[in-house]
Every structure is written in C-alpha cells, then in structure tokens.
Write an enzyme that holds these catalytic residues in place. Structure first.
Site: not given
Length: 274
Positions: A70, A106, A129, A131
């Site tokens: 991504k 997203d 997280g 990412g």
C-alpha cells in the site's frame, strides 16, 4: 448466465502478499449480475515495479492493493487523489489511458462504519498497528472526533503514523486500564488466516474494560479478537464489513456503475460462501 471473455474484456485485479478469493468472487459476481464486460483476478508478486508496470503496459483497468504494497507502490504511480495523498497509503489504482491514479477507499469504508455503528465521537481509541491500512483507519477515527494512541512495535513507522495526527505512540500494550472506555482497534495481521490465525490482538483484560472492538481483519470474518469481544458482551465492528464497503467503492471507480443495495448484499454473500 456465463459471460464470454473477449479481446475487449476489461481486466481488473488485485495485488496482495496473501491473495484471497473475496475480491475475485465479489467483483466477478457483480460484473455478471450487471452484464459488464469485465473480469477480475487476484495476484501476488515478488517484483512490485514490474507488476505495476504490467498494469500500465497491458491496460489493466483497475488494481486493488493490499498489504504489504500500500505504501511501496506510491513512487510507481502518476497521481495520488486526495484520499491517498493525505494518508500516503494506496488501496486502489485506476488506469486512465496509461496514467495510474491512486485512491484509498479503505478510509471511506471505515468512516461510514463509524457512523452506522453509532461510535461516540467524543470517545477514545487504542489502535494497534502502523501499516497502510492503519493510516486509513486512524484518519477516519480522528476525523470522526475520537482521540487516542497508537501501539506499534515498529519504532519508525509507529511514531510516524501517530505524528500525522499529533497522537502518542508506544511500542507495546501497557496497563489494561489504558483500555477503560476506549474502542480497541486492530490493524495488524493478528488473527488473520494463516500463521497468526490463533493470535488475539488484545487480551481479555483489555476487552473487558473497552467500549467496543474494531478488527479490520476480514478473513476469517470471526477472528479470535471478535469472538472474545462477543463473549464479553462488547459491540464489535468487523473487517468483513470493511472489505465489502471498500470493494463497492473500487467497483464504482473501475466501472462507473454503482450497484444497488440488494446487488451488493448478493455479491457479498456469494464472496463469503467459499
């Protein structure tokens, strides 16, 4: 009804470190239901520049992008729409006559779910997280009005993601009292089908104190974290909801057609019946 593939058929695809079947079944079901001359196929790669070059050179209409590509794909693209530029994370590439345009659906999906699930905008969160998906989720949480912190073991990505919103970062879960009244949000692969399928992103002691649990892992739909949250009577938001909403927005970008709610529900049910 089956659809013939010809030289005029538009190809859409996905690039993921762990290719799954959901997107392939979801998109192809809608193509057939709507009579669109498209086909969708999932791929992985060990050569991202070559793969993105193939999208451009072969006229692939659209490409979904998942972990771990991504952020790495950004230098290979021609234009970042505001959703992707702000987040510095891409989950959708649209090929406009050889120009590769980046989007992030997203964010759209997560923002919608926070609204429909009635998440209190004056509340708190603990996000685990850092990412590309984490960037989208974090931005949606903050834009919804929540405040919180980022927990990520990556000592470079973690502080960088948190700093985008002026939030604190820590490298590991601390005292369970930190979860008091907060939404616990997992954007790591913990609980995802594969080697980490049995791992629970937050322990029971944290969940018991939380306002709710949001796990973006889509496969399986019921992760250890979500099972624990239901057992402890907490409201949940699951990655199976995110994957449908973001896929719908991708479908619209690729085809220019927005399916009906009934068509979306049928495609999602078909995609889940693996």
């Amino acid at each position: 009804m089956t659809m013939d593939i010809s030289r005029d058929t538009q190809l859409c695809m996905s690039l993921s470190g762990r290719p799954g079947n959901f997107g392939t079944r979801f998109h192809n079901h809608l193509y057939q239901a709507l009579g669109l001359d498209y086909v969708y196929k999932a791929f992985t790669t060990t050569d991202l520049p070559a793969a993105i070059g193939g999208v451009r050179a072969l006229g692939v209409r659209g490409c979904a992008v998942s972990m771990p590509f991504k952020e790495a794909c950004i230098p290979l693209l021609d234009e970042l729409k505001p959703s992707a530029a702000r987040l510095q994370s891409v989950n959708t590439i649209v090929n406009e006559g050889g120009r590769l345009i980046a989007h992030n659906t997203d964010y759209v999906a997560v923002a919608a779910l926070l609204q429909t699930h009635g998440v209190d905008p004056t509340g708190r969160f603990v996000l685990r997280g850092s990412g590309g998906m984490g960037r989208a989720v974090l931005a949606a949480l903050v834009d919804h009005g929540l405040q919180g912190c980022v927990v990520a073991r990556n000592a470079q990505a973690g502080p960088a993601v948190a700093a985008l919103h002026g939030l604190p970062w820590q490298d590991a879960l601390g005292d369970a009292h930190q979860a008091e009244g907060a939404w616990l949000v997992n954007v790591t692969p913990l609980g995802m089908a594969g080697a980490q399928a049995d791992e629970q992103a937050f322990p029971d002691g944290w969940i018991a104190r939380a306002a709710g649990v949001f796990d973006v892992v889509a496969l399986p739909a019921e992760t250890p974290l979500l099972r624990a949250a239901r057992r402890l009577g907490k409201p949940v938001i699951g990655g199976d909801e995110v994957i449908v909403l973001q896929a719908v927005e991708q479908f619209v970008l690729y085809t220019g057609v927005r399916p009906s709610a009934a068509q979306i529900a049928a495609a999602a049910a078909h995609a889940r019946a693996l």
